[in-house]
Design a protein around this motif. Sequence first.
Motif, PDB file in Angstrom:
ATOM      1  N   UNK A  99       0.860  -1.223   0.052  1.00  0.00           N
ATOM      2  CA  UNK A  99      -0.022  -0.026   0.239  1.00  0.00           C
ATOM      3  C   UNK A  99       0.912   1.504   0.121  1.00  0.00           C
ATOM      4  N   UNK A 100       2.024   1.189   0.763  1.00  0.00           N
ATOM      5  CA  UNK A 100       2.790   2.442   0.832  1.00  0.00           C
ATOM      6  C   UNK A 100       3.478   2.771  -0.497  1.00  0.00           C
ATOM      7  N   UNK A 101       3.895   1.644  -1.177  1.00  0.00           N
ATOM      8  CA  UNK A 101       4.336   1.779  -2.507  1.00  0.00           C
ATOM      9  C   UNK A 101       3.539   2.337  -3.450  1.00  0.00           C
ATOM     10  N   UNK A 102       2.124   1.846  -3.487  1.00  0.00           N
ATOM     11  CA  UNK A 102       1.112   2.460  -4.367  1.00  0.00           C
ATOM     12  C   UNK A 102       0.837   3.896  -3.903  1.00  0.00           C
ATOM     13  N   UNK A 106       1.976   8.159  -6.246  1.00  0.00           N
ATOM     14  CA  UNK A 106       1.136   9.272  -6.602  1.00  0.00           C
ATOM     15  C   UNK A 106       2.039  10.547  -6.475  1.00  0.00           C
ATOM     16  N   UNK A 107       3.213  10.560  -5.824  1.00  0.00           N
ATOM     17  CA  UNK A 107       4.174  11.789  -5.399  1.00  0.00           C
ATOM     18  C   UNK A 107       5.509  11.457  -6.267  1.00  0.00           C
ATOM     19  N   UNK A 108       5.703  10.435  -7.154  1.00  0.00           N
ATOM     20  CA  UNK A 108       6.799  10.304  -7.930  1.00  0.00           C
ATOM     21  C   UNK A 108       6.463  10.779  -9.278  1.00  0.00           C
ATOM     22  N   UNK A 109       7.107  11.767  -9.581  1.00  0.00           N
ATOM     23  CA  UNK A 109       6.657  12.385 -11.101  1.00  0.00           C
ATOM     24  C   UNK A 109       6.976  11.416 -11.965  1.00  0.00           C
ATOM     25  N   UNK A 110       7.797  10.551 -12.124  1.00  0.00           N
ATOM     26  CA  UNK A 110       8.176   9.509 -13.295  1.00  0.00           C
ATOM     27  C   UNK A 110       7.123   8.683 -13.525  1.00  0.00           C
ATOM     28  N   UNK A 111       6.060   8.228 -12.367  1.00  0.00           N
ATOM     29  CA  UNK A 111       4.983   7.511 -12.611  1.00  0.00           C
ATOM     30  C   UNK A 111       3.822   7.938 -12.730  1.00  0.00           C
ATOM     31  N   UNK A 112       3.142   7.428 -13.856  1.00  0.00           N
ATOM     32  CA  UNK A 112       1.817   7.917 -14.000  1.00  0.00           C
ATOM     33  C   UNK A 112       0.589   7.022 -13.707  1.00  0.00           C
ATOM     34  N   UNK A 113      -0.133   7.056 -12.508  1.00  0.00           N
ATOM     35  CA  UNK A 113      -1.176   6.499 -11.937  1.00  0.00           C
ATOM     36  C   UNK A 113      -2.208   7.124 -11.968  1.00  0.00           C
ATOM     37  N   UNK A 114      -3.385   6.510 -11.921  1.00  0.00           N
ATOM     38  CA  UNK A 114      -4.869   7.304 -11.693  1.00  0.00           C
ATOM     39  C   UNK A 114      -5.889   6.603 -10.948  1.00  0.00           C
ATOM     40  N   UNK A 115      -5.460   5.581 -10.121  1.00  0.00           N
ATOM     41  CA  UNK A 115      -6.263   4.908  -9.071  1.00  0.00           C
ATOM     42  C   UNK A 115      -6.559   5.552  -8.028  1.00  0.00           C
ATOM     43  N   UNK A 116      -6.833   6.703  -8.076  1.00  0.00           N
ATOM     44  CA  UNK A 116      -6.985   7.608  -6.969  1.00  0.00           C
ATOM     45  C   UNK A 116      -7.798   7.263  -5.959  1.00  0.00           C
ATOM     46  N   UNK A 117      -8.998   6.260  -6.033  1.00  0.00           N
ATOM     47  CA  UNK A 117      -9.950   6.054  -5.051  1.00  0.00           C
ATOM     48  C   UNK A 117      -9.706   4.657  -4.689  1.00  0.00           C
ATOM     49  N   UNK A 377       3.885  17.165  -9.713  1.00  0.00           N
ATOM     50  CA  UNK A 377       3.888  17.458 -11.198  1.00  0.00           C
ATOM     51  C   UNK A 377       4.220  19.024 -11.748  1.00  0.00           C
ATOM     52  N   UNK A 378       3.471  19.901 -10.857  1.00  0.00           N
ATOM     53  CA  UNK A 378       3.469  21.215 -11.187  1.00  0.00           C
ATOM     54  C   UNK A 378       4.550  21.686 -10.798  1.00  0.00           C
ATOM     55  N   UNK A 379       5.234  21.157  -9.930  1.00  0.00           N
ATOM     56  CA  UNK A 379       6.762  21.830  -9.456  1.00  0.00           C
ATOM     57  C   UNK A 379       7.616  21.759 -10.442  1.00  0.00           C
ATOM     58  N   UNK A 380       7.738  20.606 -11.338  1.00  0.00           N
ATOM     59  CA  UNK A 380       8.562  20.535 -12.481  1.00  0.00           C
ATOM     60  C   UNK A 380       8.237  21.700 -13.594  1.00  0.00           C
ATOM     61  N   UNK A 381       6.928  21.715 -13.680  1.00  0.00           N
ATOM     62  CA  UNK A 381       6.313  22.481 -14.831  1.00  0.00           C
ATOM     63  C   UNK A 381       6.706  24.060 -14.419  1.00  0.00           C
ATOM     64  N   UNK A 382       6.520  24.512 -13.140  1.00  0.00           N
ATOM     65  CA  UNK A 382       6.824  25.642 -12.840  1.00  0.00           C
ATOM     66  C   UNK A 382       8.385  26.074 -12.812  1.00  0.00           C
ATOM     67  N   UNK A 383       9.004  25.009 -12.812  1.00  0.00           N
ATOM     68  CA  UNK A 383      10.539  25.166 -12.823  1.00  0.00           C
ATOM     69  C   UNK A 383      10.969  25.587 -14.359  1.00  0.00           C
TER      70      UNK A 383
END
Length: 837
Positions: A99-102, A106-117, A377-383
């Motif tokens: 669960x921790x890895x899942x 969401x805070x790893x910008x190199x991974x794109x996951x969408x199972x938010x719920x 993700x926005x942190x990298x975009x704003x940079x």
Amino acid sequence: MKRSLLVIILLLSAFAKAQDYYFAKYAPFQQNIPTPEQYLGYAIGDQHTRHDQIVSYLEKLAEVSDRATIMEYGKTHEGRKLVMFTVSTSDNHNNIESIKQQHLAFSNTSQKVSNYDEVPIFIQLGYNVHGNEPSSSEAALLTAYTLVASEHPDIVNYRKNAIIFIDPTINPDGRDRHTQWANSFKGSPLVSDNIDAEHTEMWPRGRTNHYWFDLNRDWLLGINPESRGKLNWYHEWYPNVVTDFHEMGTNSTHFFEPMVPIGSLDPIMPKENYEDLNDLFAPYFSDALDQIGSFYFTKEAFDGTYPGYGSSYPDLQGALALLFEQASSRGHLQDTDFGTISFAFTIRNQYTSGFATVKAAVENKAQLRKYQQDFFVSALAKAKTDQAAAYEFGDPNDRNRTKAFIDKLLLHRIKTYKKGDGTYVVPVAQAQKRMVQSFFETYSKYRDSVYYDASAWSVANFYNMRAKELSSVPSLQNEITSTSSLATVTPVSKTNYAYLIDYNDYNASALLYHLQQKGIIVSTAFKPFTAKTKSGTVDFNYGTLMVPVSRQSLDATNVFTIVSEAQQRFQVPIYAADTGFSVKGIDLGSSNFAKIDTPKALMIIGNGTSSYEAGEVWHLLDTRVHMPITKVLMSNFGRVNLTDYNTLVMVSGNYNDLSDSELKNIKDWVSQGNTLITIGRATSWAINKKVATGKLTEKKKDTAKVTERKNYVDERPNRGKQRLGGAIFEVDLDITHPLGFGFTARDLPVYKNNNVWLAPSKDEYNTVAKYTKDPHIDGFISDENLEDNLKPSASLVVSPQGRGRVVLFADNPNFRGSWYGTNKLFLNALFFGNLIN
């Protein structure tokens, strides 16, 4: 047997009645799980619970239930456990690593996951960062019990859909200091009179930790083990929601967010956080408190401008941080303007707000997860749109100060790379981009002028770490993952003549005191020079330390052993010289070398003095210089034989409790050749009491000015903007003065959070540090204070008194244990004070 059974039934009935006040709505409960009352032997709210009892109860819950675990994430200065109690379903516990890895995906910008719920939400409930705000830790016990034992459908749902982390006491040392006080003075019957001893804790009170630090200001600075342990835990788990439970004035009600708007013109924190998410959660709090008839307020107070609170730091990690402030009973029962307020009542409000938080988080977990993902993700975009692509920094003249700065970068998981020649690079485009901003960016424009705390926190300035903006990112290959070898020095060779010690290094003061304690005579250079050493020709700065081997009472071999061991301990550059003839500048036998006396320091503490500033001095000397300082309560000062000491430290305070004879003793003692060091408001006191000859800056009065009529409602903000909550300014430092020894540049950032305006000395050599013509570096200051008060003033002045002197600091060189850049000014006053003519 029947009588014993009857007694047990009556006790259980009493316990149930007591606990119904808090959580009857969450029945039924598992009967094999002991309530806090059953375990402790008293109803929650009837007594203040010690931290060891809190930990013991949580350990018991983890022992009897597979829904809970407990782990230790650190220890306090006084050795108390810092623990994290985790509650969820047994299945979630069994799969916690997965669960921790899942969750971390969401805070790893190199991974794109969408199972938010689909992943349980991570909630961290944090309690009692201020030790004498005790209601929240009691609520933590009730919350833990409810989450573990309740079979109510709502609680079952929370366990299934959340991983709930409970930090029951963030400040155990301060809590136990207050707990002892409150329980010791508890009356039977209870005394609600505000003036009763139970409600009027004595100095330093329980708010702070062992060294009297406010841990709710330490999240960014990471000075204390409580904060460092918590930060390491935090960056392992990245919770989605974090609570910060506090107490405030007895006559208040209850506060929950939203706060007043952030004071920054362009806040680092995303607008979605302090507007959308706060608006999403607020109805949950109001509904819960309405149901139990509690009054509350929002939007009128507090602010999240400073990123070092428990209610602001998580906001810069993609979480929603939530502040709660509960009116305090400051004991068990106290009078208010609206009747009495009980300890139990304050606990129930905290408990209620905690469960409203859990409910809101579980019901909105998809939105919270999506927000955290977008945050990074926005942190990298704003940079990509920032002017600076990276920051280059490092002081090759002071590797230990550089090392300490890098330690803070790594504590916050800011990626840092070694460039070479003692310099390092931090790229802006990284997940911790917003923390990079907090370390390096400075600001001059604000949308507000009144702050709950500091308006400046550029950490690079705290460390006097000059950083250069880079428009492009250089090649990044050598990432720093540990500071263990960053300040390693070449071992010194043995000599029978002299050892020369680089005083530019931050650790040089600690090494100096260590040598003195070992019986080594050390002198300091009043002029720079260049000398031949066994390591080659070396340039030496003002303040360079010298150990003349032949002038010691020990033989050369023992001197070498002591010097070598000291170098290994403190990692300060030391050079062996076989000749006293210098290549350039003074020779080693010059009268411009002066012997350094060992400091014998005393500090006045107690009522009327700032426990914060006193704690900062104590902490600096204890933990970095390893030098004792005698702390004497002002009420005992008349018993002190001042001739036993050569240095007296007075931090901000009014010192009204000192008698006329005690004041005379201080004056006489200084004039006999000793050193008085005053900081902040103690400097004003010393001048007003004529302990020091000097003046405060006087503002020119415009007698022709007509008083402008203003609306009463604007009185507090208008007057508040003249208070200097905390900003950073530049001074010009005389690096040839003994107080400036060890500095290599005249421009120096200092921190000012007071309205002490010190006039420059009339003697042309005694103004050691003066604010420059354009002094503003970071933070808010009103135009009036800047132009009329700050610019004409000095930051550091020496006032000669007979054969002694008073060292007058207008600003605090040891602020929050973090000002590595100005600590040396204070330490120089301790070690070199008697060398100032």
